[in-house]
Design an enzyme around this catalytic site. Structure first.
Site, mmCIF file in Angstrom:
data_model
loop_
_atom_site.group_PDB
_atom_site.id
_atom_site.type_symbol
_atom_site.label_atom_id
_atom_site.label_comp_id
_atom_site.label_asym_id
_atom_site.label_seq_id
_atom_site.Cartn_x
_atom_site.Cartn_y
_atom_site.Cartn_z
ATOM 1 N N CYS A 188 0.832 -1.208 0.000
ATOM 2 C CA CYS A 188 0.000 0.000 0.000
ATOM 3 C C CYS A 188 0.869 1.261 0.000
ATOM 4 C CB CYS A 188 -0.912 0.007 1.218
ATOM 5 S SG CYS A 188 -2.060 -1.379 1.233
ATOM 6 N N CYS A 214 -3.766 -0.214 -3.124
ATOM 7 C CA CYS A 214 -4.307 0.308 -1.872
ATOM 8 C C CYS A 214 -3.527 1.532 -1.397
ATOM 9 C CB CYS A 214 -4.287 -0.792 -0.813
ATOM 10 S SG CYS A 214 -2.746 -1.723 -0.765
#
Ligand code: APR
Length: 257
Positions: free
Chosen positions: A82, A163
């Site tokens: 992420c 993400c």
């Protein structure tokens, strides 16, 4: 005798082709797992290769759908990182030169799946057990060719698993830096999940003489394709700064982009 010799040569060449493609993919897979020990645990290059091969072996080279690569995608176990995923469009070389030296950003080709396949060409034939690396359809020769379908599926997966804050490196030296028909514009933007992606930042890499800016009329098209719950941002980044960061990996990432 001549016919037999030619037949043998052709047979051996074809076999070499099959084996050399497998070898390249396997070697890259092993190399990646060696260098990225945190990924090693869950992956087996033999299983990954078997899934890769089944996607296109024995199929007409214009009849390999993106879905044929689903088992391959499932066979690769690697979590998205992420806040560090980097997309690119018309900036392949620069984006990869940048991520090669730094861990702060990761492109699809820095993941195991993309690393194994980057720059390769492959196809088979109807009812054949062989892999060919020449004479395969080009990117646009037919829609469902093995290479295009692979990158389509890999890109969908890369975007869908993205993400945190994600970014895309675009080319400010082009008249039109964003294209709806690129893989980034037609596949990746649309597959970003608003439940996971906090924002998309365009890094528009510009040279002093470039006239393209974040106000370019192609960017509203990008925002239209983007899920409205994903905040959009654009930043002009001087090419000289990116270049400096490529040549000096000591410069911290936050000072680069
Ligand atoms: N002909 C040949 N190759 C093509 C073509 C085409 N018309 N379109 C795309 N490709 C392949 C080539 O391998 C090329 O280097 O895709 C690559 C990237 O093309 P770009 O137009 O520069 O960018 P884009 O289509 O947006 O794809 C890049 O997709 O691979 C993913 O995550 C990656 O964000 C990146 C994006």
């Amino acid at each position: 005798i001549v016919v037999v010799v030619i037949a043998i040569i052709c047979g051996v060449t074809a076999q070499n082709n099959s084996h050399s493609f497998r070898n390249v993919v396997m070697e890259r897979c092993e190399e990646y797992l060696q260098k990225n020990s945190h990924v090693t645990r869950n992956n087996d290059c033999k299983i990954i290769w078997a899934a890769f091969e089944q996607a296109y072996i024995g199929k007409d080279p214009c009849d390999v759908s993106p879905e044929a690569y689903d088992p391959l995608i499932r066979s690769v176990k690697q979590d998205a990182v992420c806040n560090s995923m980097l997309f690119w469009s018309k900036t392949k070389q620069m984006a990869h030169a940048f991520t090669a030296k730094r861990n702060c950003l990761v492109t699809l080709e820095d993941t195991l799946l993309g690393f194994m396949s980057d720059g390769l060409t492959w196809c088979s034939k109807n009812k054949s057990k062989e892999t060919f690396t020449t004479g395969c359809p080009g990117w646009s020769d037919c829609q469902n060719n093995p290479v295009r379908s692979f990158w389509l599926k890999a890109s969908i997966n890369f975007a869908a698993t993205a993400c945190g804050n994600v970014s895309v490196m675009l080319n400010g030296s082009l008249e039109t830096p964003f294209s709806n028909s690129s893989i980034f514009g037609s596949v990746e933007v649309k597959n970003l999940d608003p439940n996971k992606v906090k924002g998309l930042t365009v890094l528009l890499v510009t040279k002093d003489t470039d006239v393209t800016t974040c106000r370019h009329p192609s960017f509203p098209n990008l925002q239209t394709s983007l899920n409205p719950n994903i905040p959009y941002n654009c930043r002009e980044v001087p090419y000289s700064r990116v270049e400096g960061c490529i040549s000096d990996p000591e410069i911290p990432c936050r000072s680069c982009l």
